[in-house]
Design an enzyme around this catalytic site. Structure first.
Site, PDB file in Angstrom:
ATOM      1  N   THR A 110      15.349  -0.519  -5.315  1.00  0.00           N
ATOM      2  CA  THR A 110      14.788   0.692  -5.932  1.00  0.00           C
ATOM      3  C   THR A 110      13.425   0.971  -5.289  1.00  0.00           C
ATOM      4  O   THR A 110      12.886   0.143  -4.563  1.00  0.00           O
ATOM      5  CB  THR A 110      14.583   0.520  -7.467  1.00  0.00           C
ATOM      6  OG1 THR A 110      13.799  -0.646  -7.685  1.00  0.00           O
ATOM      7  CG2 THR A 110      15.881   0.391  -8.222  1.00  0.00           C
ATOM      8  N   PHE A 152      17.104  -8.058  -7.590  1.00  0.00           N
ATOM      9  CA  PHE A 152      17.586  -8.705  -8.811  1.00  0.00           C
ATOM     10  C   PHE A 152      18.086  -7.609  -9.737  1.00  0.00           C
ATOM     11  O   PHE A 152      17.289  -6.930 -10.380  1.00  0.00           O
ATOM     12  CB  PHE A 152      16.425  -9.465  -9.456  1.00  0.00           C
ATOM     13  CG  PHE A 152      16.848 -10.641 -10.299  1.00  0.00           C
ATOM     14  CD1 PHE A 152      18.148 -11.086 -10.330  1.00  0.00           C
ATOM     15  CD2 PHE A 152      15.903 -11.318 -11.064  1.00  0.00           C
ATOM     16  CE1 PHE A 152      18.531 -12.179 -11.093  1.00  0.00           C
ATOM     17  CE2 PHE A 152      16.265 -12.415 -11.841  1.00  0.00           C
ATOM     18  CZ  PHE A 152      17.574 -12.845 -11.844  1.00  0.00           C
ATOM     19  N   LEU A 206       8.310  -6.504  -4.080  1.00  0.00           N
ATOM     20  CA  LEU A 206       8.739  -6.888  -5.432  1.00  0.00           C
ATOM     21  C   LEU A 206       7.805  -6.287  -6.477  1.00  0.00           C
ATOM     22  O   LEU A 206       6.600  -6.217  -6.274  1.00  0.00           O
ATOM     23  CB  LEU A 206       8.701  -8.409  -5.600  1.00  0.00           C
ATOM     24  CG  LEU A 206       9.705  -9.242  -4.818  1.00  0.00           C
ATOM     25  CD1 LEU A 206       9.544 -10.714  -5.185  1.00  0.00           C
ATOM     26  CD2 LEU A 206      11.125  -8.786  -5.089  1.00  0.00           C
ATOM     27  N   TYR A 227      -1.507  -0.833  -4.372  1.00  0.00           N
ATOM     28  CA  TYR A 227      -1.956   0.461  -4.873  1.00  0.00           C
ATOM     29  C   TYR A 227      -3.406   0.347  -5.292  1.00  0.00           C
ATOM     30  O   TYR A 227      -3.823  -0.700  -5.800  1.00  0.00           O
ATOM     31  CB  TYR A 227      -1.085   0.903  -6.063  1.00  0.00           C
ATOM     32  CG  TYR A 227      -1.462   2.257  -6.593  1.00  0.00           C
ATOM     33  CD1 TYR A 227      -1.317   3.389  -5.794  1.00  0.00           C
ATOM     34  CD2 TYR A 227      -1.991   2.414  -7.868  1.00  0.00           C
ATOM     35  CE1 TYR A 227      -1.682   4.644  -6.248  1.00  0.00           C
ATOM     36  CE2 TYR A 227      -2.354   3.663  -8.341  1.00  0.00           C
ATOM     37  CZ  TYR A 227      -2.204   4.773  -7.531  1.00  0.00           C
ATOM     38  OH  TYR A 227      -2.577   6.013  -7.982  1.00  0.00           O
ATOM     39  N   TYR A 237      -5.619  -0.074 -13.491  1.00  0.00           N
ATOM     40  CA  TYR A 237      -4.948  -0.530 -12.275  1.00  0.00           C
ATOM     41  C   TYR A 237      -5.885  -1.331 -11.358  1.00  0.00           C
ATOM     42  O   TYR A 237      -5.930  -2.554 -11.438  1.00  0.00           O
ATOM     43  CB  TYR A 237      -4.265   0.638 -11.519  1.00  0.00           C
ATOM     44  CG  TYR A 237      -3.158   0.089 -10.655  1.00  0.00           C
ATOM     45  CD1 TYR A 237      -1.829   0.154 -11.043  1.00  0.00           C
ATOM     46  CD2 TYR A 237      -3.451  -0.595  -9.471  1.00  0.00           C
ATOM     47  CE1 TYR A 237      -0.832  -0.438 -10.273  1.00  0.00           C
ATOM     48  CE2 TYR A 237      -2.467  -1.182  -8.708  1.00  0.00           C
ATOM     49  CZ  TYR A 237      -1.160  -1.089  -9.110  1.00  0.00           C
ATOM     50  OH  TYR A 237      -0.187  -1.681  -8.353  1.00  0.00           O
ATOM     51  N   VAL A 290       6.890   7.991  -8.616  1.00  0.00           N
ATOM     52  CA  VAL A 290       7.647   7.636  -9.823  1.00  0.00           C
ATOM     53  C   VAL A 290       8.647   6.549  -9.465  1.00  0.00           C
ATOM     54  O   VAL A 290       9.544   6.765  -8.646  1.00  0.00           O
ATOM     55  CB  VAL A 290       8.417   8.846 -10.381  1.00  0.00           C
ATOM     56  CG1 VAL A 290       9.075   8.482 -11.707  1.00  0.00           C
ATOM     57  CG2 VAL A 290       7.507  10.038 -10.546  1.00  0.00           C
ATOM     58  N   THR A 291       8.481   5.375 -10.043  1.00  0.00           N
ATOM     59  CA  THR A 291       9.463   4.296  -9.889  1.00  0.00           C
ATOM     60  C   THR A 291       9.574   3.614 -11.246  1.00  0.00           C
ATOM     61  O   THR A 291       8.777   3.878 -12.151  1.00  0.00           O
ATOM     62  CB  THR A 291       9.018   3.229  -8.861  1.00  0.00           C
ATOM     63  OG1 THR A 291       7.859   2.571  -9.363  1.00  0.00           O
ATOM     64  CG2 THR A 291       8.730   3.812  -7.487  1.00  0.00           C
TER      65      THR A 291
HETATM   66  P1  NAD Z   1      10.507  -0.900  -8.328  1.00  0.00           P
HETATM   67  O1  NAD Z   1      10.503  -1.310  -9.756  1.00  0.00           O
HETATM   68  O2  NAD Z   1      11.134   0.409  -7.991  1.00  0.00           O
HETATM   69  O3  NAD Z   1      11.220  -2.000  -7.409  1.00  0.00           O
HETATM   70  C1  NAD Z   1      11.082  -3.362  -7.624  1.00  0.00           C
HETATM   71  C2  NAD Z   1      12.071  -4.123  -6.776  1.00  0.00           C
HETATM   72  O4  NAD Z   1      11.843  -5.538  -7.002  1.00  0.00           O
HETATM   73  C3  NAD Z   1      13.546  -3.883  -7.125  1.00  0.00           C
HETATM   74  O5  NAD Z   1      14.324  -3.888  -5.942  1.00  0.00           O
HETATM   75  C4  NAD Z   1      13.915  -5.120  -7.964  1.00  0.00           C
HETATM   76  O6  NAD Z   1      15.286  -5.462  -7.938  1.00  0.00           O
HETATM   77  C5  NAD Z   1      13.084  -6.159  -7.269  1.00  0.00           C
HETATM   78  N1  NAD Z   1      12.844  -7.352  -8.081  1.00  0.00           N
HETATM   79  C6  NAD Z   1      12.126  -7.449  -9.227  1.00  0.00           C
HETATM   80  N2  NAD Z   1      12.138  -8.740  -9.659  1.00  0.00           N
HETATM   81  C7  NAD Z   1      12.858  -9.439  -8.749  1.00  0.00           C
HETATM   82  C8  NAD Z   1      13.226 -10.812  -8.617  1.00  0.00           C
HETATM   83  N3  NAD Z   1      12.834 -11.717  -9.494  1.00  0.00           N
HETATM   84  N4  NAD Z   1      14.001 -11.153  -7.562  1.00  0.00           N
HETATM   85  C9  NAD Z   1      14.422 -10.240  -6.653  1.00  0.00           C
HETATM   86  N5  NAD Z   1      14.075  -8.946  -6.715  1.00  0.00           N
HETATM   87  C10 NAD Z   1      13.311  -8.553  -7.752  1.00  0.00           C
HETATM   88  O7  NAD Z   1       8.983  -0.973  -7.865  1.00  0.00           O
HETATM   89  P2  NAD Z   1       8.077  -0.156  -6.827  1.00  0.00           P
HETATM   90  O8  NAD Z   1       7.231   0.773  -7.590  1.00  0.00           O
HETATM   91  O9  NAD Z   1       8.873   0.324  -5.680  1.00  0.00           O
HETATM   92  O10 NAD Z   1       7.100  -1.324  -6.350  1.00  0.00           O
HETATM   93  C11 NAD Z   1       7.297  -2.060  -5.160  1.00  0.00           C
HETATM   94  C12 NAD Z   1       5.926  -2.430  -4.608  1.00  0.00           C
HETATM   95  O11 NAD Z   1       5.221  -1.224  -4.271  1.00  0.00           O
HETATM   96  C13 NAD Z   1       5.041  -3.176  -5.613  1.00  0.00           C
HETATM   97  O12 NAD Z   1       4.282  -4.136  -4.932  1.00  0.00           O
HETATM   98  C14 NAD Z   1       4.134  -2.083  -6.131  1.00  0.00           C
HETATM   99  O13 NAD Z   1       2.897  -2.562  -6.623  1.00  0.00           O
HETATM  100  C15 NAD Z   1       3.941  -1.264  -4.856  1.00  0.00           C
HETATM  101  N6  NAD Z   1       3.434   0.096  -5.081  1.00  0.00           N
HETATM  102  C16 NAD Z   1       4.022   0.919  -5.990  1.00  0.00           C
HETATM  103  C17 NAD Z   1       3.489   2.195  -6.199  1.00  0.00           C
HETATM  104  C18 NAD Z   1       4.095   3.147  -7.205  1.00  0.00           C
HETATM  105  O14 NAD Z   1       3.459   4.165  -7.523  1.00  0.00           O
HETATM  106  N7  NAD Z   1       5.287   2.888  -7.694  1.00  0.00           N
HETATM  107  C19 NAD Z   1       2.376   2.624  -5.460  1.00  0.00           C
HETATM  108  C20 NAD Z   1       1.841   1.776  -4.503  1.00  0.00           C
HETATM  109  C21 NAD Z   1       2.376   0.503  -4.318  1.00  0.00           C
END
Ligand code: NAD
Length: 386
Positions: free
Chosen positions: A51, A74, A139, A225, A235, A274-275
């Protein structure tokens, strides 16, 4: 069965397989329109690949770099007549499209924090790819079990030092209200660092290096982030920010370790999107609704796939800050964008939410994460679950 969205707090507990497939197909189509990146890595491991930013990274790797990929995630499969999680459907769709395009695409569904899954991944790399040239660590998880001690750490989303009062939106009701978040204690800060800090990333790289599955010159990137003033207390300066500081420190450690193979490690600071992970952070959905309005008006809007294509197309050569972090949040943090966000923020109320912000687009994007609201999908059609 007919699958409809069932929202519980900040999560949707149902997901639509055809909608998720369509979501993946649309992201692939975007990348294909942008074109193939020449001279890019051809064997890519994405940890957190089902995702959000990880899925988008895997899609750009497979369709922008034409790389073979291994994805670790996961996710819940279909059980007892209940739909699988969105990430499960996304990953299945990705495998299908990647195979159709002639790529190797291997998926490993299990706990990435465990050594079992790390070793399984190493074996899969050896069998299918030999080595990898690029490792993306994406992750986002609320908990982690220490593979050595069995201890379970739970991350919290709290301010550090003092309580934080802010407006936020209840995404169930659309009500804008004040929340008061108490500061985290030291134990909670430490636990959040254990989950979302760099320890597990380092463990991955250590094990991949020891097994000899990182190719000469291999690179690894983890995502972070920072965001604007309105979200700093929850944050950048909160528990999750402390964990991200640890992740940044780890990038330095890994950079040194990877020198031996001529490789490198770095953090990419991405923009807010948005995630599932970002929807769970208080204040962030409201901030995103304002940000969408401002960035769309200025023609600067990007979602996961646009951000990841820009990052990968530059082969991670975007501008860096004084800590060596790649700054993909440059457009979000442009002074003119943030000045408008700051001007709108104090005025938002429940009554003017839709007028002053793009809350409607936020909720649409949220539903799309779970495969709902996509064009070309017949949501009245019976879905047969396996
Ligand atoms: P997300 O929730 O969409 O994705 C998380 C992913 O981690 C998924 O594929 C899930 O299956 C996997 N995962 C979670 N626990 C797991 C485990 N125990 N074993 C294997 N896989 C596992 O999250 P996202 O928003 O895409 O975040 C991903 C990264 O990007 C993070 O480090 C987040 O801090 C960073 N980030 C997010 C944003 C935002 O606005 N969403 C902005 C900047 C950075």
């Amino acid at each position: 069965m007919i699958i409809k969205p069932k929202i519980r707090g900040f999560i949707c507990i149902t997901a639509h397989p055809d909608g998720c497939r369509q979501n993946v197909a649309e992201q692939i189509a975007y990348v294909q329109q942008q074109g193939v990146v020449a001279g890019a890595p051809k064997r890519v491991l994405v940890i957190g690949a089902s995702t959000g930013y990880g899925l988008a990274s895997r899609i750009v790797a497979a369709f922008g770099y034409q790389a073979d990929t291994i994805g670790v995630y996961f996710e819940r499969p279909e059980i007892d007549g209940k739909p699988a999680s969105a990430g499960f459907y996304n990953a299945c769709a990705f495998d299908e499209f990647a195979h159709q395009a002639g790529r190797i695409s291997e998926s490993i569904n299990g706990d990435a924090f465990s050594d079992t899954i790390k070793q399984e991944t190493i074996q899969r790399i050896q069998q299918k790819l030999g080595q990898v040239d690029l490792v993306i660590y994406s992750l986002a998880s609320p908990r982690r079990t220490n593979p050595e001690t069995g201890e379970v750490y739970k991350s919290v989303l709290k301010p550090v030092g003092e309580e934080f009062r802010s407006k936020t939106v209840n995404t169930d009701t659309g009500e804008v209200h004040e929340i008061v978040l108490p500061p985290a204690n030291n134990e909670e800060i430490a636990a959040t660092c254990k989950v979302m800090g760099g320890e597990d990333w380092e463990r991955w790289i250590d094990q991949l290096l020891a097994a000899g599955v990182l190719a000469k010159g291999a690179q690894t990137y983890a995502y972070s982030y920072l965001g604007p003033k309105v979200t700093w207390p929850i944050y950048a300066q909160g528990t999750i920010g402390k964990a991200k500081e640890d992740l940044t420190r780890t990038a330095g450690v890994l950079n040194k370790k990877l020198e031996a193979i001529g490789g490198c490690a770095a953090i990419s600071v991405n923009k807010a999107v948005v995630t599932q992970a970002s929807s769970a952070i208080p204040v962030v959905p409201l901030y995103l609704s304002v940000l969408f309005k401002v960035m769309k008006q200025k023609n600067l809007h990007e979602g996961c796939i646009e951000q990841m294509y820009r990052l990968f197309a530059s082969q991670f050569q975007q501008q860096r800050d004084e800590l060596g972090r790649i700054r993909m949040d440059d457009r979000e943090l442009q002074p003119d964008v943030q000045a408008e966000v700051e001007a709108i923020w104090p005025k938002i109320t429940t009554e003017n939410l839709k007028e002053l912000t793009n809350y409607e687009d936020y909720t649409k994007e949220f539903l799309r994460l779970f495969g709902f609201g996509l064009d070309g999908v017949d949501y009245e059609q019976e879905v047969t679950l396996g």
